[in-house]
Design an enzyme around this catalytic site. Structure first.
Site, PDB file in Angstrom:
ATOM      1  N   LYS A 114       1.118  -1.170  -0.609  1.00 43.94           N
ATOM      2  CA  LYS A 114      -0.118  -0.650   0.326  1.00 43.94           C
ATOM      3  C   LYS A 114       1.168   1.018   0.206  1.00 43.94           C
ATOM      4  O   LYS A 114       0.779   1.740  -0.731  1.00 43.94           O
ATOM      5  CB  LYS A 114      -1.001   0.234   1.225  1.00 43.94           C
ATOM      6  CG  LYS A 114      -1.912  -0.695   1.282  1.00 43.94           C
ATOM      7  CD  LYS A 114      -2.819  -0.551   1.296  1.00 43.94           C
ATOM      8  CE  LYS A 114      -4.178  -1.357   2.075  1.00 43.94           C
ATOM      9  NZ  LYS A 114      -5.330  -1.719   2.561  1.00 43.94           N
ATOM     10  N   LYS A 196      -5.609 -10.919  -5.008  1.00 45.53           N
ATOM     11  CA  LYS A 196      -6.474 -10.598  -4.441  1.00 45.53           C
ATOM     12  C   LYS A 196      -8.036  -9.427  -4.877  1.00 45.53           C
ATOM     13  O   LYS A 196      -7.534  -8.416  -5.557  1.00 45.53           O
ATOM     14  CB  LYS A 196      -6.317 -10.618  -3.108  1.00 45.53           C
ATOM     15  CG  LYS A 196      -6.376  -9.101  -2.287  1.00 45.53           C
ATOM     16  CD  LYS A 196      -6.445  -8.918  -1.037  1.00 45.53           C
ATOM     17  CE  LYS A 196      -6.520  -8.283  -0.259  1.00 45.53           C
ATOM     18  NZ  LYS A 196      -7.600  -7.479   1.178  1.00 45.53           N
ATOM     19  N   LYS A 199     -12.401  -4.867  -2.197  1.00 48.76           N
ATOM     20  CA  LYS A 199     -13.028  -3.627  -2.779  1.00 48.76           C
ATOM     21  C   LYS A 199     -12.660  -2.398  -2.855  1.00 48.76           C
ATOM     22  O   LYS A 199     -12.974  -1.874  -3.290  1.00 48.76           O
ATOM     23  CB  LYS A 199     -14.353  -2.966  -1.136  1.00 48.76           C
ATOM     24  CG  LYS A 199     -13.587  -3.210   0.265  1.00 48.76           C
ATOM     25  CD  LYS A 199     -14.687  -3.410   1.146  1.00 48.76           C
ATOM     26  CE  LYS A 199     -13.689  -3.864   2.479  1.00 48.76           C
ATOM     27  NZ  LYS A 199     -12.585  -3.490   2.905  1.00 48.76           N
TER      28      LYS A 199
HETATM   29  P1  ATP Z   1      -9.365  -3.290   1.381  1.00 52.73           P
HETATM   30  O1  ATP Z   1      -9.715  -3.026  -0.313  1.00 52.73           O
HETATM   31  O2  ATP Z   1     -10.191  -1.347   1.619  1.00 52.73           O
HETATM   32  O3  ATP Z   1      -7.902  -3.235   1.292  1.00 52.73           O
HETATM   33  P2  ATP Z   1     -10.417  -5.792   1.581  1.00 52.73           P
HETATM   34  O4  ATP Z   1     -11.605  -5.908   0.510  1.00 52.73           O
HETATM   35  O5  ATP Z   1      -8.706  -6.615   0.995  1.00 52.73           O
HETATM   36  O6  ATP Z   1     -10.171  -3.799   1.639  1.00 52.73           O
HETATM   37  P3  ATP Z   1     -10.614  -5.834   4.295  1.00 52.73           P
HETATM   38  O7  ATP Z   1     -11.269  -4.905   4.894  1.00 52.73           O
HETATM   39  O8  ATP Z   1      -9.052  -5.372   4.433  1.00 52.73           O
HETATM   40  O9  ATP Z   1     -10.896  -5.790   2.811  1.00 52.73           O
HETATM   41  O10 ATP Z   1     -10.817  -7.540   4.423  1.00 52.73           O
HETATM   42  C1  ATP Z   1     -11.697  -8.400   5.273  1.00 52.73           C
HETATM   43  C2  ATP Z   1     -11.111  -9.164   6.057  1.00 52.73           C
HETATM   44  O11 ATP Z   1     -11.968  -9.705   4.268  1.00 52.73           O
HETATM   45  C3  ATP Z   1     -10.134 -10.277   6.587  1.00 52.73           C
HETATM   46  O12 ATP Z   1     -10.585 -11.366   6.730  1.00 52.73           O
HETATM   47  C4  ATP Z   1      -9.613 -10.347   5.097  1.00 52.73           C
HETATM   48  O13 ATP Z   1      -8.459 -11.352   4.916  1.00 52.73           O
HETATM   49  C5  ATP Z   1     -10.600 -10.658   4.181  1.00 52.73           C
HETATM   50  N1  ATP Z   1     -10.762 -10.442   2.583  1.00 52.73           N
HETATM   51  C6  ATP Z   1     -10.342  -9.800   1.932  1.00 52.73           C
HETATM   52  N2  ATP Z   1     -10.457  -9.799   0.505  1.00 52.73           N
HETATM   53  C7  ATP Z   1      -9.824 -11.126   0.612  1.00 52.73           C
HETATM   54  C8  ATP Z   1     -10.168 -12.178  -0.768  1.00 52.73           C
HETATM   55  N3  ATP Z   1     -10.465 -11.462  -1.661  1.00 52.73           N
HETATM   56  N4  ATP Z   1      -9.988 -13.630  -0.645  1.00 52.73           N
HETATM   57  C9  ATP Z   1      -9.849 -13.598   0.516  1.00 52.73           C
HETATM   58  N5  ATP Z   1     -10.599 -12.999   1.464  1.00 52.73           N
HETATM   59  C10 ATP Z   1     -10.516 -11.468   2.163  1.00 52.73           C
END
Ligand code: ATP
Ligand code: LTN
Length: 333
Positions: A114, A196, A199
C-alpha cells in the site's frame, strides 16, 4: 459455556463488501457463532489509515452493519460493534506502540504494497495499523482470529506483541491463533487472477460486490480473465483465472472442486462462466433482500451499535486496566 473459545474478527467499512470478503472471511464467522463466544467489529479506525470521505465512511458504517446482519451475524448471539465507539482500542494501541518494534512493522507485506502506491503522503497510521489490530485482538483475550490469508502476518505480529508484553511484564494477554476457513481463503480479482479481489479496486470488473444486481454479476463473470485453453480443470499455478472461478463456484454452491470438474467436463469456459454467474447471483439474492430491509431502519441500527459497544466495552476496559497497571500507570482510585 465457560469452555467456549473466544473468536474475534473485524472488517473495515472502507467500501461495499465483495464476495472475497464474504467467502474469505464473513461467511466463516456465521458458522462460528453457535459454538463460540464471538465478537465482530467494524474497524472504522483502520479505515481512516487511507483517506476517506467522511460522509461516505459514515454511510458505509451503517451499510456494512446491515450487510453483516444480512449474511447472518446475529447481535443476539455475537457482540457486533463499531471500533471507534470503544475508546479502549486507541488507548491500548498506545501502550502496544511502546512494545512493538519499527523493524517488525517495516516487514509487513500489506504496508509495503500500500505504501508503494502512495509515496510521501503515506500516513503514519498505515504503518502503525498492525499495532491497532493487535490491540483489537488482545483487548478481548481472543483465542482464535478468523481472517483471510492476507491477514495472517498481522495476526502473527499480534502474537509476537502479546508474547513480548507477557514476558516483559507478566502474563496479561491470551496469545491468539489465526484461523482460516476451508474454501475461499483467497478469492482473486476477476480481471487479474494473480492479485486478490479487493473492494477498493479501481476496476469495478475485478470484483463482485455483495450488492451487485444479478445481470451485473453475470456480465462480470462473462468478462473474467481466463487462459487460452478450454478445459475446466483446477490448477492454480498454470490456470489461475479458471481455478479462481472454480473456487468461487464451490463457495456459492457448496460443491467440491472434483465435483465441479466432473460437472463441466467437455463444456468449455463459456458455459462454466455463465453457471458461476448464475450461482453467485442466486446465493446473494436472499442476502440482498434482507440487507435492503435492515438498512431502511437506521434507528434500529443505531440501537444495535450502542448495545454492541456497551458489551464490548465491558470486556475491553477490563483488559486495558490490567495492561495499564502492568506498565506502571497509576489507575484512578
Ligand atoms: P481494501 O480493498 O479496502 O484493502 P479488502 O477488500 O482487502 O479491503 P479488508 O477489509 O481488508 O478487505 O478485509 C476484510 C476481511 O476480508 C479480512 O479478513 C480479509 O482477509 C478478507 N478478505 C479480503 N479480501 C479477500 C479476498 N480477496 N479473499 C479472501 N479473503 C479476503
Ligand atoms: N486489518 C483487517 C481488519 C481488522 C481485523 C482486526 C481483523 C482490523 N482489526 C482484528 C482481525 C482482527 C483487514 O483489513 N482485513
Amino acid at each position: 459455556m465457560e469452555n467456549k473459545k473466544r473468536i474475534y474478527s473485524a472488517i473495515q467499512p472502507s467500501g461495499t463488501f465483495t464476495i472475497g470478503n464474504y467467502f474469505g472471511a464473513m461467511k466463516n464467522w456465521v458458522a462460528l457463532q453457535d459454538e463460540h463466544d464471538c465478537l465482530f467489529c467494524l474497524a472504522n479506525m483502520h479505515a481512516i489509515t487511507v483517506p476517506q470521505e467522511p460522509a461516505k465512511l459514515r454511510a458505509r458504517t451503517y451499510e456494512c452493519l446491515a450487510m453483516l446482519m444480512a449474511i447472518g451475524i446475529d447481535p443476539e448471539k455475537s457482540i457486533l460493534y463499531v471500533q471507534s465507539q470503544v475508546g479502549a482500542h486507541a488507548e491500548l494501541s498506545w501502550i502496544l506502540n511502546c512494545t512493538a518494534y519499527m523493524g517488525e512493522l517495516s516487514r509487513m507485506t500489506q504496508y509495503k504494497v500500500k505504501s508503494g502506491k502512495q509515496g510521501s503522503t503515506i500516513r503514519v497510521g498505515l504503518f502503525d495499523y498492525p499495532v491497532l489490530m493487535a490491540a483489537d485482538i488482545l483487548l478481548y483475550q481472543a483465542d482464535l482470529v478468523p481472517v483471510g490469508a492476507d491477514q495472517k502476518q498481522h495476526v502473527e505480529l499480534a502474537r509476537d506483541i502479546a508474547e513480548r508484553f507477557n514476558t516483559t511484564y507478566s502474563p496479561t494477554f491470551t496469545v491468539p491463533e489465526p484461523f482460516f476457513g476451508t474454501a475461499g481463503r483467497r478469492v482473486m480479482s476477476l480481471q487479474d487472477p494473480t492479485s486478490k479481489m479487493s473492494k477498493s479496486d479501481t476496476n469495478v470488473n475485478g470484483f463482485i460486490s455483495m450488492t451487485d444486481a444479478p445481470n451485473v454479476i453475470i456480465k462480470k463473470f462473462k468478462r473474467a480473465v481466463t487462459d487460452s485453453e478450454t478445459e475446466v480443470r483446477y490448477d492454480p499455478e498454470t490456470k489461475p483465472g479458471i481455478s479462481n472461478l472454480m473456487e468461487i463456484y464451490s463457495c456459492a454452491t457448496d460443491q467440491s472442486i472434483e465435483a465441479i470438474e466432473t460437472e463441466f467436463a467437455g463444456q468449455g469456459y463459456g458455459a462454466f462462466k455463465a453457471a458461476v454467474g448464475e450461482a453467485v447471483a442466486e446465493a446473494l439474492k436472499p442476502i440482498q433482500e434482507k440487507y435492503t430491509l435492515l438498512l431502511s431502519d437506521k434507528g434500529e441500527l443505531d440501537n444495535i451499535m450502542k448495545k454492541g459497544a456497551a458489551q464490548a466495552s465491558r470486556i475491553a476496559y477490563k483488559t486495558l486496566a490490567k495492561a495499564q497497571r502492568k506498565v506502571g500507570f497509576v489507575l484512578p482510585k
